[in-house]
Scaffold this motif. Structure first.
Motif, PDB file in Angstrom:
ATOM      1  N   SER A   1       0.803  -1.222   0.000  1.00  0.00           N
ATOM      2  CA  SER A   1       0.000   0.000   0.000  1.00  0.00           C
ATOM      3  C   SER A   1       0.840   1.278   0.000  1.00  0.00           C
ATOM      4  N   GLY A   2       2.093   1.203   0.404  1.00  0.00           N
ATOM      5  CA  GLY A   2       2.983   2.352   0.289  1.00  0.00           C
ATOM      6  C   GLY A   2       2.616   3.515   1.185  1.00  0.00           C
ATOM      7  N   ALA A   3       3.476   3.902   2.090  1.00  0.00           N
ATOM      8  CA  ALA A   3       3.247   5.060   2.947  1.00  0.00           C
ATOM      9  C   ALA A   3       4.573   5.376   3.633  1.00  0.00           C
ATOM     10  N   LEU A   4       4.714   6.607   4.081  1.00  0.00           N
ATOM     11  CA  LEU A   4       5.838   6.978   4.931  1.00  0.00           C
ATOM     12  C   LEU A   4       5.218   7.497   6.213  1.00  0.00           C
TER      13      LEU A   4
ATOM     14  N   ASN B   1       0.349   9.337   7.725  1.00  0.00           N
ATOM     15  CA  ASN B   1       1.023   9.096   6.455  1.00  0.00           C
ATOM     16  C   ASN B   1       1.604  10.423   5.976  1.00  0.00           C
ATOM     17  N   ALA B   2       2.924  10.559   6.088  1.00  0.00           N
ATOM     18  CA  ALA B   2       3.579  11.829   5.765  1.00  0.00           C
ATOM     19  C   ALA B   2       3.444  12.197   4.290  1.00  0.00           C
ATOM     20  N   ARG B   3       3.087  11.236   3.456  1.00  0.00           N
ATOM     21  CA  ARG B   3       2.861  11.558   2.037  1.00  0.00           C
ATOM     22  C   ARG B   3       1.645  12.455   1.851  1.00  0.00           C
ATOM     23  N   LEU B   4       0.796  12.535   2.877  1.00  0.00           N
ATOM     24  CA  LEU B   4      -0.424  13.336   2.773  1.00  0.00           C
ATOM     25  C   LEU B   4      -0.243  14.761   3.296  1.00  0.00           C
ATOM     26  N   PHE B   5       0.943  15.063   3.859  1.00  0.00           N
ATOM     27  CA  PHE B   5       1.175  16.428   4.354  1.00  0.00           C
ATOM     28  C   PHE B   5       1.185  17.408   3.189  1.00  0.00           C
ATOM     29  N   ASP B   6       0.584  18.566   3.409  1.00  0.00           N
ATOM     30  CA  ASP B   6       0.577  19.604   2.374  1.00  0.00           C
ATOM     31  C   ASP B   6       1.818  20.481   2.540  1.00  0.00           C
ATOM     32  N   GLY B   7       2.473  20.782   1.438  1.00  0.00           N
ATOM     33  CA  GLY B   7       3.609  21.710   1.442  1.00  0.00           C
ATOM     34  C   GLY B   7       4.767  21.226   2.290  1.00  0.00           C
ATOM     35  N   PHE B   8       4.958  19.938   2.365  1.00  0.00           N
ATOM     36  CA  PHE B   8       6.037  19.398   3.186  1.00  0.00           C
ATOM     37  C   PHE B   8       7.023  18.680   2.277  1.00  0.00           C
ATOM     38  N   ASP B   9       8.310  18.972   2.435  1.00  0.00           N
ATOM     39  CA  ASP B   9       9.336  18.400   1.566  1.00  0.00           C
ATOM     40  C   ASP B   9       9.827  17.067   2.136  1.00  0.00           C
ATOM     41  N   LEU B  10       9.261  15.989   1.620  1.00  0.00           N
ATOM     42  CA  LEU B  10       9.642  14.653   2.118  1.00  0.00           C
ATOM     43  C   LEU B  10      11.112  14.330   1.853  1.00  0.00           C
ATOM     44  N   ASP B  11      11.675  14.936   0.804  1.00  0.00           N
ATOM     45  CA  ASP B  11      13.083  14.666   0.481  1.00  0.00           C
ATOM     46  C   ASP B  11      14.037  15.309   1.486  1.00  0.00           C
ATOM     47  N   ALA B  12      13.513  16.224   2.306  1.00  0.00           N
ATOM     48  CA  ALA B  12      14.371  16.940   3.246  1.00  0.00           C
ATOM     49  C   ALA B  12      14.497  16.219   4.589  1.00  0.00           C
ATOM     50  N   VAL B  13      13.750  15.147   4.789  1.00  0.00           N
ATOM     51  CA  VAL B  13      13.831  14.442   6.067  1.00  0.00           C
ATOM     52  C   VAL B  13      14.422  13.050   5.879  1.00  0.00           C
ATOM     53  N   ARG B  14      15.000  12.559   6.964  1.00  0.00           N
ATOM     54  CA  ARG B  14      15.601  11.232   6.956  1.00  0.00           C
ATOM     55  C   ARG B  14      14.501  10.164   6.898  1.00  0.00           C
ATOM     56  N   VAL B  15      14.745   9.137   6.120  1.00  0.00           N
ATOM     57  CA  VAL B  15      13.808   8.008   6.058  1.00  0.00           C
ATOM     58  C   VAL B  15      14.436   6.842   6.824  1.00  0.00           C
ATOM     59  N   ILE B  16      13.752   6.395   7.860  1.00  0.00           N
ATOM     60  CA  ILE B  16      14.229   5.271   8.677  1.00  0.00           C
ATOM     61  C   ILE B  16      13.538   4.000   8.205  1.00  0.00           C
ATOM     62  N   GLU B  17      14.327   3.004   7.882  1.00  0.00           N
ATOM     63  CA  GLU B  17      13.761   1.734   7.438  1.00  0.00           C
ATOM     64  C   GLU B  17      13.405   0.898   8.665  1.00  0.00           C
ATOM     65  N   ILE B  18      12.174   0.411   8.742  1.00  0.00           N
ATOM     66  CA  ILE B  18      11.856  -0.525   9.819  1.00  0.00           C
ATOM     67  C   ILE B  18      11.478  -1.874   9.231  1.00  0.00           C
ATOM     68  N   ASP B  19      11.941  -2.892   9.914  1.00  0.00           N
ATOM     69  CA  ASP B  19      11.822  -4.253   9.398  1.00  0.00           C
ATOM     70  C   ASP B  19      10.539  -4.903   9.876  1.00  0.00           C
ATOM     71  N   GLY B  20       9.400  -4.369   9.429  1.00  0.00           N
ATOM     72  CA  GLY B  20       8.105  -4.911   9.843  1.00  0.00           C
ATOM     73  C   GLY B  20       7.882  -6.330   9.336  1.00  0.00           C
ATOM     74  N   LYS B  21       8.566  -6.692   8.265  1.00  0.00           N
ATOM     75  CA  LYS B  21       8.409  -8.023   7.697  1.00  0.00           C
ATOM     76  C   LYS B  21       8.848  -9.098   8.694  1.00  0.00           C
ATOM     77  N   ASN B  22       9.931  -8.815   9.408  1.00  0.00           N
ATOM     78  CA  ASN B  22      10.459  -9.786  10.371  1.00  0.00           C
ATOM     79  C   ASN B  22      10.254  -9.376  11.818  1.00  0.00           C
ATOM     80  N   GLY B  23       9.835  -8.109  12.029  1.00  0.00           N
ATOM     81  CA  GLY B  23       9.757  -7.576  13.389  1.00  0.00           C
ATOM     82  C   GLY B  23       8.555  -8.039  14.168  1.00  0.00           C
TER      83      GLY B  23
END
Ligand SMILES: [Zn+2]
Length: 121
Positions: A34-37, A98-120
């Motif tokens: 479903s894709g989300a940050l 879901n940070a992809r829904l923020f208005d006027g927010f630069d997603l490229d300017a923030v760090r993306v932390i990978e979480i291992d939900g598949k195994n966590g």
């Protein structure tokens, strides 16, 4: 500084007290499809302005309510017990927007932390 967001059709609208410094990218089977940050907040820091036509999906342990818009289909936010100790704490709920829904927010300017939900969990 406050940030505001909405799903595509604006049936779901929310506001957070501050912009996130980082967002998380989860590789669990649901997020992979479903894709989300995600930006995590304490409940007190989020105002859920509109929850019209909201739908909720729970899977696996059913501890987390994953909400999405029943009109436009965007994943909007999840309500989750705090997992910071490793065990779910239902006394302390957290909201992930879901940070992809923020208005006027630069997603490229923030760090993306990978979480291992598949195994966590
Ligand atoms: Zn919508």
């Amino acid at each position: 500084m406050k940030v505001q967001g909405s799903c595509h059709c604006k049936a779901t609208r929310f506001e957070a007290a501050f912009a996130p410094e980082s967002v998380t990218h989860c590789n669990c089977s649901f997020c992979a499809k479903s894709g989300a940050l995600w930006a995590y907040y304490d409940v007190a820091d989020v105002a859920l302005v509109s929850r019209e036509d909201e739908r909720t999906y729970r899977w696996k342990t059913k501890t987390v309510a994953h909400n999405f818009c029943g009109v436009c289909g965007c994943r909007t936010f999840s309500e989750t017990p705090d997992f910071s100790t490793g065990e779910p704490n239902f006394e302390k709920l957290r909201i992930s927007l879901n940070a992809r829904l923020f208005d006027g927010f630069d997603l490229d300017a923030v760090r993306v932390i990978e979480i291992d939900g598949k195994n966590g969990w």
